[in-house]
Design an enzyme around this catalytic site. Structure first.
Site, short mmCIF file in Angstrom:
data_model
loop_
_atom_site.label_atom_id
_atom_site.label_comp_id
_atom_site.label_asym_id
_atom_site.label_seq_id
_atom_site.Cartn_x
_atom_site.Cartn_y
_atom_site.Cartn_z
N GLY A 33 0.80 -1.22 0.00
CA GLY A 33 0.00 0.00 0.00
C GLY A 33 0.83 1.27 0.00
N HIS A 39 4.27 1.18 -8.09
CA HIS A 39 3.21 0.17 -8.00
C HIS A 39 2.30 0.24 -9.24
CE1 HIS A 39 3.98 1.13 -3.60
NE2 HIS A 39 4.16 -0.19 -3.60
N LYS A 152 12.99 -2.94 -8.13
CA LYS A 152 13.40 -2.07 -7.02
C LYS A 152 13.84 -2.94 -5.83
CE LYS A 152 13.17 1.33 -3.88
NZ LYS A 152 12.56 0.78 -2.74
N ILE A 179 10.86 2.42 -11.20
CA ILE A 179 10.33 3.73 -11.56
C ILE A 179 10.92 4.76 -10.60
CG2 ILE A 179 8.23 5.11 -11.87
CD1 ILE A 179 8.46 2.74 -13.85
P1 AMP Z 1 5.88 -2.63 -1.54
O1 AMP Z 1 4.53 -2.00 -1.45
O2 AMP Z 1 7.00 -1.71 -1.19
O3 AMP Z 1 5.95 -3.98 -0.86
O4 AMP Z 1 6.12 -2.96 -3.07
C1 AMP Z 1 5.19 -3.74 -3.80
C2 AMP Z 1 5.77 -4.03 -5.16
O5 AMP Z 1 6.04 -2.81 -5.85
C3 AMP Z 1 7.11 -4.79 -5.09
O6 AMP Z 1 7.16 -5.75 -6.12
C4 AMP Z 1 8.12 -3.68 -5.32
O7 AMP Z 1 9.34 -4.13 -5.87
C5 AMP Z 1 7.37 -2.81 -6.31
N1 AMP Z 1 7.92 -1.45 -6.31
C6 AMP Z 1 8.10 -0.63 -5.24
N2 AMP Z 1 8.71 0.51 -5.61
C7 AMP Z 1 8.92 0.42 -6.96
C8 AMP Z 1 9.52 1.27 -7.93
N3 AMP Z 1 10.03 2.45 -7.61
N4 AMP Z 1 9.57 0.83 -9.20
C9 AMP Z 1 9.07 -0.39 -9.54
N5 AMP Z 1 8.49 -1.24 -8.67
C10 AMP Z 1 8.42 -0.84 -7.40
#
Ligand code: AMP
Length: 285
Positions: A33, A39, A152, A179
């Site tokens: 979230g 995301h 990431k 990103i």
């Molecule tokens: P999180 O909410 O931080 O657990 O991330 C959920 C998903 O989004 C994971 O697969 C992360 O690697 C991806 N994610 C988070 N930040 C980025 C970003 N800046 N660029 C690409 N994917 C991301």
């Protein structure tokens, strides 16, 4: 299609059963979230490659150690729902902790050895078994799907890929590029912890990766000088505390003997409150 928000496993099953009965391919995007364009990029990729997109929002206690930011992890379910809907999510699964862990602490956990024991494990030794356990759980709740993860969290992506292969999970894992903000900072929910003063200083991570790449591009083929160049950038920023810099083989996450092949440069550092991570791929022939 308007987004359907569900909070229970049985409701999610009911909704997905209908789609599967009509032969629809499911794309799945697990998140914690406080969604941003990183995301959203996963959601758009899932919408492009599948008939139906499920995203989850669950801040998983299992992957936080006692000294980490579980209780303060940022949250905005209303904004997240709007972002998810705008980026092609059909079903948003937002379970409460009691729904995911109805019996309290789990007795079953998933641990991907070796890949989980390096890099992030230095300061977060239990983190990846928490991640692997909740992702296994989410995969068994969602069922056969294509699942989208960001580069990431590069080590996490490698671990999930291996787990899926090792356990023959009916899931195709798709990795998506990092990103960034216009100035180069990798988007992260935790960037919100940065004060206005610390925000520009967080760019040291990006600059450390650039310094490592520049060393390699100038012909350096020994690992240590590349690490030194990266660490020097972080250590020059008084607000930043270096956790690690690393150069690894992109598939095994092992340190290479010489700089060659498909490599990944990684960095982790604390800037003010948040601990930030970033990485960059490079191919050296
Ligand atoms: P999180 O909410 O931080 O657990 O991330 C959920 C998903 O989004 C994971 O697969 C992360 O690697 C991806 N994610 C988070 N930040 C980025 C970003 N800046 N660029 C690409 N994917 C991301």
């Amino acid at each position: 299609m308007t987004i359907t928000v569900v909070a229970t496993v049985s409701d999610l099953w009911r909704v997905l059963q209908k789609h599967r009965a009509e032969g629809r391919a499911v794309g799945f995007v697990p998140t914690m979230g406080f969604l941003h364009d990183g995301h959203a990029s996963l959601m758009r990729a899932a919408a492009e490659g599948n008939d139906i997109v499920v995203a989850s929002i669950f801040v998983n206690p299992l992957q936080f150690a006692a000294n980490e930011d579980l209780s303060t992890y940022p949250k905005d379910v209303e904004a997240d729902t709007a972002l998810a809907e705008a980026n092609g999510v059909d079903v948003l699964f937002v379970p409460h902790v009691d729904e995911m862990y109805p019996d309290g602490p789990v007795l079953t956990s998933v641990y991907v050895s070796e890949l989980s024991d390096r890099l992030e494990a230095g300061t977060r030794p239990t983190h990846f078994s928490g991640v692997a356990t909740v992702v296994t759980k989410l995969f068994s709740i969602v069922g056969p799907c294509r699942a989208y993860f960001g580069e990431k969290d590069f080590q996490q992506l490698a671990i999930i890929r291996r787990m899926v292969r090792d356990l023959s999970m009916p899931v195709e894992v798709i990795g998506c590029p990092i990103i960034r903000e216009p100035d180069g900072l990798a988007m992260s929910s935790r960037n919100v912890y940065l004060t206005a003063d610390q925000r520009p200083k967080a760019l040291v991570l990006r600059r450390a990766l650039d310094a490592g790449v520049a060393e390699i591009e100038s012909g350096q083929r020994v690992v240590q000088p590349v690490l030194d160049a990266m660490a020097e950038i972080i250590n020059h920023e008084p607000e930043a505390v270096l956790d690690y810099v690393a150069v690894v083989d992109a598939a095994s996450l092992e340190a290479p003997d010489v700089i060659a092949g498909e490599l990944r440069l990684l960095v982790a550092a604390t800037v003010g409150i948040p601990r930030l991570i970033d990485n960059q791929g490079i191919f050296v022939s």
